[in-house]
Design a protein around this motif. Sequence first.
Motif, PDB file in Angstrom:
ATOM      1  N   ARG A  10       0.854  -1.183   0.000  1.00  0.00           N
ATOM      2  CA  ARG A  10       0.000   0.000   0.000  1.00  0.00           C
ATOM      3  C   ARG A  10       0.890   1.232   0.000  1.00  0.00           C
ATOM      4  NH1 ARG A  10      -3.305   3.270   4.576  1.00  0.00           N
ATOM      5  NH2 ARG A  10      -4.147   4.815   3.140  1.00  0.00           N
ATOM      6  N   ILE A  11       0.572   2.199  -0.844  1.00  0.00           N
ATOM      7  CA  ILE A  11       1.252   3.490  -0.857  1.00  0.00           C
ATOM      8  C   ILE A  11       0.405   4.444  -0.013  1.00  0.00           C
ATOM      9  CG2 ILE A  11       2.118   5.389  -2.257  1.00  0.00           C
ATOM     10  CD1 ILE A  11       3.589   2.830  -2.867  1.00  0.00           C
ATOM     11  N   SER A  12       0.884   4.772   1.176  1.00  0.00           N
ATOM     12  CA  SER A  12       0.083   5.560   2.130  1.00  0.00           C
ATOM     13  C   SER A  12       0.313   7.049   1.916  1.00  0.00           C
ATOM     14  CB  SER A  12       0.447   5.173   3.564  1.00  0.00           C
ATOM     15  OG  SER A  12       0.182   3.813   3.802  1.00  0.00           O
ATOM     16  N   LEU A  13      -0.400   7.628   0.960  1.00  0.00           N
ATOM     17  CA  LEU A  13      -0.244   9.043   0.644  1.00  0.00           C
ATOM     18  C   LEU A  13      -1.281   9.884   1.376  1.00  0.00           C
ATOM     19  CD1 LEU A  13       0.296   8.921  -3.223  1.00  0.00           C
ATOM     20  CD2 LEU A  13       2.038   9.054  -1.431  1.00  0.00           C
ATOM     21  N   THR A  14      -0.846  11.022   1.881  1.00  0.00           N
ATOM     22  CA  THR A  14      -1.779  11.999   2.425  1.00  0.00           C
ATOM     23  C   THR A  14      -2.364  12.775   1.252  1.00  0.00           C
ATOM     24  OG1 THR A  14      -0.418  12.235   4.407  1.00  0.00           O
ATOM     25  CG2 THR A  14      -2.051  13.960   3.982  1.00  0.00           C
ATOM     26  N   PRO A  15      -3.680  12.694   1.017  1.00  0.00           N
ATOM     27  CA  PRO A  15      -4.243  13.406  -0.132  1.00  0.00           C
ATOM     28  C   PRO A  15      -4.299  14.906   0.110  1.00  0.00           C
ATOM     29  CG  PRO A  15      -5.991  12.340   1.117  1.00  0.00           C
ATOM     30  CD  PRO A  15      -4.702  11.929   1.761  1.00  0.00           C
ATOM     31  N   GLU A  16      -4.263  15.657  -0.976  1.00  0.00           N
ATOM     32  CA  GLU A  16      -4.527  17.092  -0.867  1.00  0.00           C
ATOM     33  C   GLU A  16      -5.948  17.287  -0.353  1.00  0.00           C
ATOM     34  OE1 GLU A  16      -2.403  19.481  -1.488  1.00  0.00           O
ATOM     35  OE2 GLU A  16      -0.775  18.293  -2.351  1.00  0.00           O
ATOM     36  N   PRO A  17      -6.240  18.444   0.274  1.00  0.00           N
ATOM     37  CA  PRO A  17      -7.622  18.686   0.730  1.00  0.00           C
ATOM     38  C   PRO A  17      -8.608  18.491  -0.417  1.00  0.00           C
ATOM     39  CG  PRO A  17      -6.148  20.365   1.601  1.00  0.00           C
ATOM     40  CD  PRO A  17      -5.332  19.552   0.633  1.00  0.00           C
ATOM     41  N   GLY A  18      -9.532  17.581  -0.207  1.00  0.00           N
ATOM     42  CA  GLY A  18     -10.496  17.263  -1.259  1.00  0.00           C
ATOM     43  C   GLY A  18      -9.900  16.492  -2.409  1.00  0.00           C
ATOM     44  N   GLY A  19      -8.680  15.981  -2.214  1.00  0.00           N
ATOM     45  CA  GLY A  19      -7.968  15.301  -3.294  1.00  0.00           C
ATOM     46  C   GLY A  19      -8.488  13.906  -3.573  1.00  0.00           C
ATOM     47  N   ASP A  20      -7.936  13.318  -4.620  1.00  0.00           N
ATOM     48  CA  ASP A  20      -8.368  12.018  -5.118  1.00  0.00           C
ATOM     49  C   ASP A  20      -7.665  10.903  -4.348  1.00  0.00           C
ATOM     50  OD1 ASP A  20      -9.151   9.814  -6.516  1.00  0.00           O
ATOM     51  OD2 ASP A  20      -8.396  10.493  -8.461  1.00  0.00           O
ATOM     52  N   ARG A  21      -8.420  10.095  -3.615  1.00  0.00           N
ATOM     53  CA  ARG A  21      -7.849   8.999  -2.826  1.00  0.00           C
ATOM     54  C   ARG A  21      -7.233   7.921  -3.716  1.00  0.00           C
ATOM     55  NH1 ARG A  21      -6.209   8.717   2.462  1.00  0.00           N
ATOM     56  NH2 ARG A  21      -6.623   6.688   3.399  1.00  0.00           N
ATOM     57  N   THR A  22      -7.690   7.850  -4.956  1.00  0.00           N
ATOM     58  CA  THR A  22      -7.210   6.775  -5.827  1.00  0.00           C
ATOM     59  C   THR A  22      -5.762   6.971  -6.281  1.00  0.00           C
ATOM     60  OG1 THR A  22      -8.048   7.850  -7.844  1.00  0.00           O
ATOM     61  CG2 THR A  22      -9.540   6.353  -6.692  1.00  0.00           C
ATOM     62  N   GLN A  23      -5.172   8.120  -5.987  1.00  0.00           N
ATOM     63  CA  GLN A  23      -3.784   8.338  -6.400  1.00  0.00           C
ATOM     64  C   GLN A  23      -2.865   7.268  -5.820  1.00  0.00           C
ATOM     65  OE1 GLN A  23      -1.743  11.813  -4.872  1.00  0.00           O
ATOM     66  NE2 GLN A  23      -0.395  11.916  -6.640  1.00  0.00           N
ATOM     67  N   GLU A  24      -3.129   6.844  -4.574  1.00  0.00           N
ATOM     68  CA  GLU A  24      -2.241   5.854  -3.967  1.00  0.00           C
ATOM     69  C   GLU A  24      -2.300   4.524  -4.705  1.00  0.00           C
ATOM     70  OE1 GLU A  24      -4.469   3.812  -0.226  1.00  0.00           O
ATOM     71  OE2 GLU A  24      -3.773   5.848   0.140  1.00  0.00           O
ATOM     72  N   VAL A  25      -3.443   4.214  -5.293  1.00  0.00           N
ATOM     73  CA  VAL A  25      -3.569   2.980  -6.073  1.00  0.00           C
ATOM     74  C   VAL A  25      -2.754   3.092  -7.352  1.00  0.00           C
ATOM     75  CG1 VAL A  25      -5.173   1.418  -7.235  1.00  0.00           C
ATOM     76  CG2 VAL A  25      -5.862   2.561  -5.120  1.00  0.00           C
ATOM     77  N   ARG A  26      -2.884   4.217  -8.026  1.00  0.00           N
ATOM     78  CA  ARG A  26      -2.163   4.396  -9.287  1.00  0.00           C
ATOM     79  C   ARG A  26      -0.651   4.380  -9.069  1.00  0.00           C
ATOM     80  NH1 ARG A  26      -6.283   8.181  -9.765  1.00  0.00           N
ATOM     81  NH2 ARG A  26      -4.865   9.924  -9.380  1.00  0.00           N
ATOM     82  N   VAL A  27      -0.187   4.990  -7.970  1.00  0.00           N
ATOM     83  CA  VAL A  27       1.242   4.987  -7.691  1.00  0.00           C
ATOM     84  C   VAL A  27       1.737   3.562  -7.427  1.00  0.00           C
ATOM     85  CG1 VAL A  27       3.035   5.766  -6.089  1.00  0.00           C
ATOM     86  CG2 VAL A  27       1.263   7.359  -6.860  1.00  0.00           C
ATOM     87  N   ALA A  28       0.964   2.789  -6.669  1.00  0.00           N
ATOM     88  CA  ALA A  28       1.345   1.393  -6.399  1.00  0.00           C
ATOM     89  C   ALA A  28       1.432   0.600  -7.694  1.00  0.00           C
ATOM     90  CB  ALA A  28       0.344   0.753  -5.440  1.00  0.00           C
ATOM     91  N   GLN A  29       0.468   0.787  -8.576  1.00  0.00           N
ATOM     92  CA  GLN A  29       0.503   0.098  -9.860  1.00  0.00           C
ATOM     93  C   GLN A  29       1.702   0.531 -10.690  1.00  0.00           C
ATOM     94  OE1 GLN A  29      -3.385   1.149 -11.407  1.00  0.00           O
ATOM     95  NE2 GLN A  29      -4.194  -0.862 -10.891  1.00  0.00           N
TER      96      GLN A  29
END
Length: 415
Positions: free
Chosen positions: A261-280
């Motif tokens: 799991r890539i545990s990223l702190t999202p920007e305020p109101g940001g897209d939670r799916t970014q951590e999935v894309r980075v892991a992929q």
Amino acid sequence: MSISARKQTVGVNVGGVMVGGGADVVVQSMTNTDTADIDATVKQVAQLWRAGSELVRITVDRDESAAAVPHIRDKLAARGINVPLIGDFHYIGHKLLTDHPAAAEALAKYRINPGNVGFKAKRDTQFSTLIELALRWNKPVRIGVNWGSLDEELLTRLMDENAASQAPISAAAVQREAIIQSALLSAQRAEEIGLPRNRIILSTKVSDVQNLIAVYQDLAARCDYALHLGLTEAGMGTKGIVASSAAMGILLQQGIGDTIRISLTPEPGGDRTQEVRVAQELLQTMGFRQFLPVVAACPGCGRTTSQTFQVLAKEIQDHLSTSMPEWKERYPGVEALTVAVMGCIVNGPGESKHADIGISLPGTGEAPAAPVFVEGKKVATLRGADVADQFKVMVAEYIENRFGAGAKREVEPAE
């Protein structure tokens, strides 16, 4: 390094997804919604699943969230989404799973932190209760140690022993040993209660890159449990992405890790799916898995003075990403596709020839006259303001010819 060079660990079935045992490294993520808000949690789990998360963890911290779990599972299933849900428990997990059997049944795995499962005399009793519940409901567990909530009694004992040693080690090394011992002793206790090794996953998370590498290298050398990798509290944006990729990239290259799991702190109101894309992206860049077609694009220089190729590269990348859910169903193997979008004639034609299909713009001035190469052969030259749309059509035709049901591979060179 080939995927076969990975350290062999015991395989664990998590709701139909195999973790360890030689299976591909699995991508997982976690919601940040209030689990008691059923609709919001369903929406975010669905977004994470569509982005490619193969396991999704949700917080189960109070009665309301536990009561919501089976409804979340059912609403997802009604949408055709059967992604395994992992319950994240701290402090009162034993009580919540006991009081809410429907949640205990609906979850595919329980995450237990031995550092806060209970304190003093209650620790062993409450940990045992959690393991007994996992046995009752036939669920695997992740014993997840975090250096931010480490068992203080264990750490203090090891610090005292180190201070009295004739050859003391550093405080950081003692802390790493405490993290590893917490995981291994908890796993040993779980096995003594009756939980088999093929239902145990371990993680030992820290937020420092070098310590994460060191602790997992040591843990992997001392056990064959399936391992979950993650740099905890990695941070926001590029900092979190770079730190997570650096730490886990090294471990994965050494054959360590079965799920990440890539545990990223999202920007305020940001897209939670970014951590999935980075892991992929991490797994695909390292050659361990294929999720999306690879788009090679040059960075641009003084020979590419307009934004034409940048716009083209982005349009093609976005087109491939949005098309993949449908293409995966229609075109098995399409994720192995390679596409090149190059900005000028210096490296452009050569890079395009290396890709399955590639386009090369002329560079400075860029009145687009763009040669297209398919499997190393020049097949066309595109002109006009709609080069991007023309190229998308050619990509679609190539995919149909190569990956479609009646695939044919002939490539006709340009006149």
